[in-house]
Write a protein that holds these residues in place. Structure first.
Motif, PDB file in Angstrom:
ATOM      1  N   ARG A  93      22.932  17.987  57.874  1.00  0.00           N
ATOM      2  CA  ARG A  93      23.607  19.044  56.775  1.00  0.00           C
ATOM      3  C   ARG A  93      22.491  19.186  55.628  1.00  0.00           C
ATOM      4  NH1 ARG A  93      29.012  20.360  55.182  1.00  0.00           N
ATOM      5  NH2 ARG A  93      29.438  20.365  52.941  1.00  0.00           N
ATOM      6  N   ASP A 125      31.596  25.112  56.658  1.00  0.00           N
ATOM      7  CA  ASP A 125      32.537  25.825  56.924  1.00  0.00           C
ATOM      8  C   ASP A 125      32.295  27.172  56.340  1.00  0.00           C
ATOM      9  OD1 ASP A 125      33.813  25.760  54.389  1.00  0.00           O
ATOM     10  OD2 ASP A 125      35.047  24.260  55.130  1.00  0.00           O
ATOM     11  N   GLU A 126      33.036  28.272  56.807  1.00  0.00           N
ATOM     12  CA  GLU A 126      32.701  29.696  55.934  1.00  0.00           C
ATOM     13  C   GLU A 126      32.679  29.723  54.445  1.00  0.00           C
ATOM     14  OE1 GLU A 126      32.241  32.857  57.324  1.00  0.00           O
ATOM     15  OE2 GLU A 126      31.871  31.854  59.355  1.00  0.00           O
ATOM     16  N   GLU A 128      32.068  26.951  52.419  1.00  0.00           N
ATOM     17  CA  GLU A 128      31.206  26.410  51.826  1.00  0.00           C
ATOM     18  C   GLU A 128      29.697  27.023  52.074  1.00  0.00           C
ATOM     19  OE1 GLU A 128      32.264  21.624  52.829  1.00  0.00           O
ATOM     20  OE2 GLU A 128      31.412  22.967  54.797  1.00  0.00           O
TER      21      GLU A 128
END
Length: 162
Positions: A93, A125-126, A128
């Protein structure tokens, strides 16, 4: 190494916070909104990487100190500049965020490659991902403000700002 005397000898430049207070406060609000919900350590890694790429000593000094306060290790701080060669120091990440930071910061070179964006989208996710992009945009703006106004590394002025 620049001494205090050398730093003081520079011609004074505008105080952005004082002379453009609405713009300064808007940038602070944008920065706060970008960080919302993102891991504080990740936030600092992104800000450090962008500051390195932009050669912004003022922001680099500030964000390495902030990263230490957030619990970041010296080993990882030393490896941010060469994270691709030291991937084992960073999670997948974090690597995706660092790659996106580089692409957006250096956007004039190759744009933001689809593969880099897709890798980031696989780890965030979108919401973030949108905030991560906003964070990258804010640190690039802060770097440019610091460089254009002649900020000196080691003089964290956040406490005295408007």
């Amino acid at each position: 190494m620049t001494t205090n005397t050398q730093a003081e000898a520079k011609a004074p430049r505008t105080n952005f916070a004082k002379n453009a207070p609405k713009a300064f406060r808007a940038l602070i609000a944008f920065d706060a909104a970008a960080r919302d919900g993102l891991d504080p350590t990740l936030v600092e890694l992104v800000q450090i990487r962008a500051s390195l790429l932009n050669n912004c000593a003022y922001c680099l000094h500030m964000h390495t100190n902030d990263a230490r306060k957030a619990g970041e290790t010296e080993d990882r701080l030393h490896m941010v500049a060469v994270w691709r060669e030291a991937r084992h120091f960073f999670t997948d990440r974090e690597q995706a965020a660092l790659a996106l930071t580089e692409a957006v910061t250096l956007v004039s070179e190759d744009g933001v490659p689809d593969a880099v964006y897709a890798e980031a989208a696989a780890h965030f996710d979108e919401g973030e991902l949108a905030r991560l992009l906003a964070l990258i945009l804010t640190i690039n703006t802060w770097n440019r403000v610091a460089l254009a106004t002649g900020k000196v590394a080691g003089t964290d002025e956040r406490r005295s700002a408007v």
